[in-house]
Structures are given as structure tokens and as C-alpha cells.
Design an enzyme around this catalytic site. Structure first.
Site, PDB file in Angstrom:
ATOM      1  CE  LYS A  45      -0.398  -0.728   4.824  1.00  0.00           C
ATOM      2  NZ  LYS A  45      -0.893  -1.242   5.988  1.00  0.00           N
ATOM      3  NE  ARG A 140      -6.444  -0.172  11.189  1.00  0.00           N
ATOM      4  CZ  ARG A 140      -5.055  -0.446  10.517  1.00  0.00           C
ATOM      5  NH1 ARG A 140      -4.270   0.509  10.838  1.00  0.00           N
ATOM      6  NH2 ARG A 140      -4.749  -1.409   9.777  1.00  0.00           N
ATOM      7  CE1 TYR A 264      13.532  31.725   6.136  1.00  0.00           C
ATOM      8  CE2 TYR A 264      13.655  29.472   5.559  1.00  0.00           C
ATOM      9  CZ  TYR A 264      13.396  30.647   5.265  1.00  0.00           C
ATOM     10  OH  TYR A 264      13.323  31.032   3.773  1.00  0.00           O
ATOM     11  CG  MET A 312      10.408  24.077   0.403  1.00  0.00           C
ATOM     12  SD  MET A 312       9.530  25.235  -0.646  1.00  0.00           S
ATOM     13  CE  MET A 312       8.614  26.112   0.538  1.00  0.00           C
TER      14      MET A 312
HETATM   15  C1  LIG Z   1      -0.112  -2.115   6.767  1.00  0.00           C
HETATM   16  C2  LIG Z   1      -0.612  -3.380   7.276  1.00  0.00           C
HETATM   17  C3  LIG Z   1       0.113  -4.512   7.348  1.00  0.00           C
HETATM   18  C4  LIG Z   1       1.398  -4.393   7.553  1.00  0.00           C
HETATM   19  O1  LIG Z   1       2.083  -3.803   8.535  1.00  0.00           O
HETATM   20  P1  LIG Z   1       3.520  -3.680   8.916  1.00  0.00           P
HETATM   21  O2  LIG Z   1       3.654  -3.081  10.196  1.00  0.00           O
HETATM   22  O3  LIG Z   1       4.089  -2.412   7.941  1.00  0.00           O
HETATM   23  O4  LIG Z   1       4.272  -4.750   8.701  1.00  0.00           O
HETATM   24  C5  LIG Z   1      -0.382  -5.633   7.766  1.00  0.00           C
HETATM   25  N1  LIG Z   1      -1.634  -5.997   7.893  1.00  0.00           N
HETATM   26  C6  LIG Z   1      -2.692  -4.865   7.718  1.00  0.00           C
HETATM   27  C7  LIG Z   1      -4.150  -4.938   7.795  1.00  0.00           C
HETATM   28  C8  LIG Z   1      -2.084  -3.414   7.343  1.00  0.00           C
HETATM   29  O5  LIG Z   1      -3.045  -2.459   7.306  1.00  0.00           O
END
Ligand SMILES: *Cc1c(COP(=O)(O)O)cnc(C)c1O
Length: 372
Positions: A45, A140, A264, A312
Site C-alpha cells: 500500500k 479499525r 530561520y 524547504m
Molecule cells: C499495513 C498493514 C500491514 C503491514 O504492517 P507492517 O507493520 O508494515 O508490517 C499488515 N496488515 C494490515 C491489515 C495492514 O493494514
């Protein structure tokens, strides 16, 4: 700017992000050893945690034999389908009404998070596989405890649904001592036992390090693949390595007198006559102001502190001292990589490794080290 048009420019005109695909493949193999009795999916993702899904996913599929991938949403899934035509692709955000045909056309597997989504897939999924996601404590996504009980007591909603995976997600996998881990494990054991013959999956990277009880049939590593340490209390396994380097260049070296401010807000003042180097990376590259006066870079074989606020497009480091006497304009410097690891940068800044990683911006000149 498309990456192609950048290749005609001098490579040293901007900072470079080098992504080591063989290291990602090696980390995947290391995870397979850590969870030897389970299959391992890859979490890709958010553009493979910022490392580039177009490059990372095919490397894992072709070179590491990784067959299962998870993305967050349908858009990421359709892109991934283009890069890995034969992989199994799961979509964590679930199924929205009206999206069913995109899933069936692209052979994507929704992660079903509610009774409503289950009904949608039953009606429109053409018998194609999906995953069922049970919420065992993170609150969640996934079937709530009540919905789960309801579902398991009335088997009929599950008839004619092609369930390829049952899964849940840990809330506190980074903290070995947290009692919620065991609770979630026990709850998920009971749920998965009611799906005999269907693969079960609980562990993200942190869960993998909690031990074999948590591995079930498939683990779902993200952070470990990209060289981060998912545990607050365990060292990074020895065969997990950093997979990327951000290298900047020194734009200018300057002397500042005792008491003078740098950057800054003049938030750092030279305690004595100092040599300061200005580096061509700033918060617009993803090197955020959480590193103001606390970040470390790596130069000439040692760590060197960020002084003042990150701008920046640039930041300042203190290179006072004999070890840096030969440092000059144009020199390369590591911001993140082998020496300034994700774990180290996170400790210095209090920003999570996940945010540092996914915060790496497109602005860098990207170089991929190929698998072969
Ligand atoms: C992002 C995610 C993972 C992976 O998590 P990591 O801590 O990066 O290994 C696994 N399962 C679900 C449902 C996730 O959303």
C-alpha cells in the site's frame, strides 16, 4: 516531472534516492525464514511504502516468489494489476457499492469488512475469492465482535461465498509485553478454527517478531521488507537490512563566528567558531522539521548533527572539527540509509519509521538497483 525527462540532466543537480531491489527481495526471504511455516504476502500500500509499487511488486513477484499482495484501495490495486498480471491482490479498504465490477474485471480480492460488504460480494462477486476481516481488538476495520458472533452462528451468509483468507490485525504488535496481543491471538484462534481449510492471517511485521504462535498460514509484512524495525523491544533481526539511501550534496561550506545563528528563527547559535555545511535536502523532500536541531546525517565516516531549522530545500549541519577538514562543496552525504537507519532517524525525531518511510518524496532523482 516524468522520471524520463530527468535522465538527460546531470545526476548531481538534485538529491538522490537509491532503492535497492535486491535488498527488498532479501528481506522478503529473511521474513520467510522468520515465519518458516507460513506463506508471506507483501504489503505494498501507499506506493509500496513510498518505495515504488511499479518496481517493488514485480521484483517480489518474479524474484522472491511472492504471490500475494495487499494494497489499501481500489486505485492502488488496479495499478498493481497492471504491474503484476498474475498476482493475488487484496484490497484492505473493502468493497463499496458500485465498485464490484472493478474487482471482478481486474480479478481483485476485496477484504470484506462488514455484513453489508459480504452481501454485496455474494450478489456481485461472480463466485470470485475474497478475504474476511475480523476485528479482534484494534477497532479499525473488520467485522465487530457482535457481527462476528452473528456471522458464525448463522452459517448461511457464508454459503456461496468464496473465502480465500480469514484475517485480523494486531493493535500492539510493536510491544511484545502488551496483553492485548495474547487476547487478540486467542480471539483469532477461535474465529479461524471455524473456517477449517481456509488460510488464516494475523501478523504484520511486528506480529512476525512475536513468534510462531502469531504466524498462522500467512504473514503480512510491510515495514520489515523495507528495513524498518517493527518492535519497540526487540533488535532488528540480523538478516533484515536497509533498502534505500537518500544522498544529498553539500551546496556550500561556511564559517560562522561564535554566537551567530543558523537558519530561520536563528534557533541554533554557534557555541564557538564553527564550520557549517548546507545540504540540498529540505522538508519539501520529506526531510521534515521534526529533525530541527536533532537530526543526524552521515559524512566522512561519522554522524554529523543538523543545526537550526530544516528549510524547504536545504538544511545545515555542523562540520566543525578535524574529522571534517577535507569536506567541501559538492560532497555527497547520507541522510538516510545504511548508517542513518529508519530506526535511528525515528529515535532522533520521534517520528514513526512508517512516517519517515512513506514521507520520502517524489522530488528525489530515483535510482533503482535492479535484481539482476
Ligand atoms: C499495513 C498493514 C500491514 C503491514 O504492517 P507492517 O507493520 O508494515 O508490517 C499488515 N496488515 C494490515 C491489515 C495492514 O493494514
Amino acid at each position: 516531472m516524468p522520471r524520463e525527462t530527468m535522465t538527460s540532466l546531470p545526476v548531481d543537480c538534485q538529491a538522490t534516492l537509491t532503492i535497492d531491489l535486491p535488498a527488498i527481495v532479501d528481506n522478503y526471504r529473511a521474513v520467510r525464514k522468520l515465519a518458516a511455516n507460513a506463506d508471506a504476502a507483501a504489503m505494498v500500500k501507499a506506493d509500496a511504502y513510498g518505495m515504488g509499487i511499479a518496481e517493488v511488486a514485480p521484483a517480489l513477484f518474479h524474484e522472491a516468489g511472492c504471490a500475494n499482495f495487499f494494497v489499501a484501495n481500489l486505485a492502488e490495486a488496479v495499478e498493481l494489476r497492471h504491474h503484476t498480471p498474475d498476482a493475488c491482490i487484496y484490497v484492505l479498504n473493502g468493497l463499496f457499492a458500485g465498485h464490484e465490477a472493478y474487482f471482478t474485471d481486474h480479478k481483485l480480492r476485496p477484504v470484506i469488512n462488514s455484513p453489508e460488504q459480504l452481501a454485496l460480494w455474494k450478489a456481485n462477486g461472480q463466485g470470485l475469492p475474497c478475504a474476511l476481516h475480523f476485528d479482534t481488538g484494534i477497532n479499525r476495520l473488520g467485522f465487530s465482535p457482535d457481527e462476528t458472533a452473528q456471522l458464525l452462528n448463522h452459517a448461511s451468509p457464508l454459503k456461496e461465498v468464496n473465502i480465500a483468507l480469514v484475517m485480523s490485525h494486531l493493535a500492539c504488535a510493536d510491544d511484545k509485553g502488551n496483553s492485548l496481543n495474547k487476547q487478540q491471538l486467542e480471539t483469532f484462534r477461535k474465529i479461524s478454527a471455524t473456517f477449517p481449510g481456509i488460510p488464516a492471517s494475523l501478523a504484520n511485521s511486528g506480529g512476525i517478531l512475536l513468534g510462531p504462535d502469531y504466524h498462522f498460514d500467512m504473514v503480512r509484512p510491510g515495514l520489515l521488507l523495507f528495513g524498518g524495525n517493527p518492535s519497540l523491544n526487540a533488535p532488528l533481526p540480523a538478516d533484515i537490512h536497509p533498502v534505500f539511501t537518500i544522498s544529498g550534496r553539500i551546496l556550500q561550506v561556511r564559517e560562522v563566528r561564535e554566537g551567530m545563528g543558523v537558519g530561520y528563527g536563528s534557533t541554533w547559535n554557534a557555541p564557538h567558531r564553527s564550520r557549517i555545511a548546507i545540504v540540498n535536502v529540505g522538508y519539501a523532500d520529506g526531510y521534515l522539521q521534526v529533525f530541527n536541531n536533532v537530526g543526524h546525517l552521515y559524512l566522512a565516516g561519522r554522524e554529523v548533527p543538523v543545526v537550526g531549522r530544516v528549510s524547504m530545500d536545504m538544511l545545515a549541519i555542523d562540520i566543525t572539527g578535524p574529522g571534517f577538514s577535507t569536506v567541501s562543496e559538492g560532497d555527497e552525504i547520507e541522510l538516510l540509509g545504511q548508517h542513518i537507519t529508519l530506526e535511528k532517524a525515528s529515535e532522533l525525531s520521534n517520528l514513526s519509521q512508517y512516517e519517515i518511510l512513506t514521507g520520502v518524496r517524489e522530488r528525489y532523482h530515483r535510482v533503482y538497483i535492479p535484481v539482476k
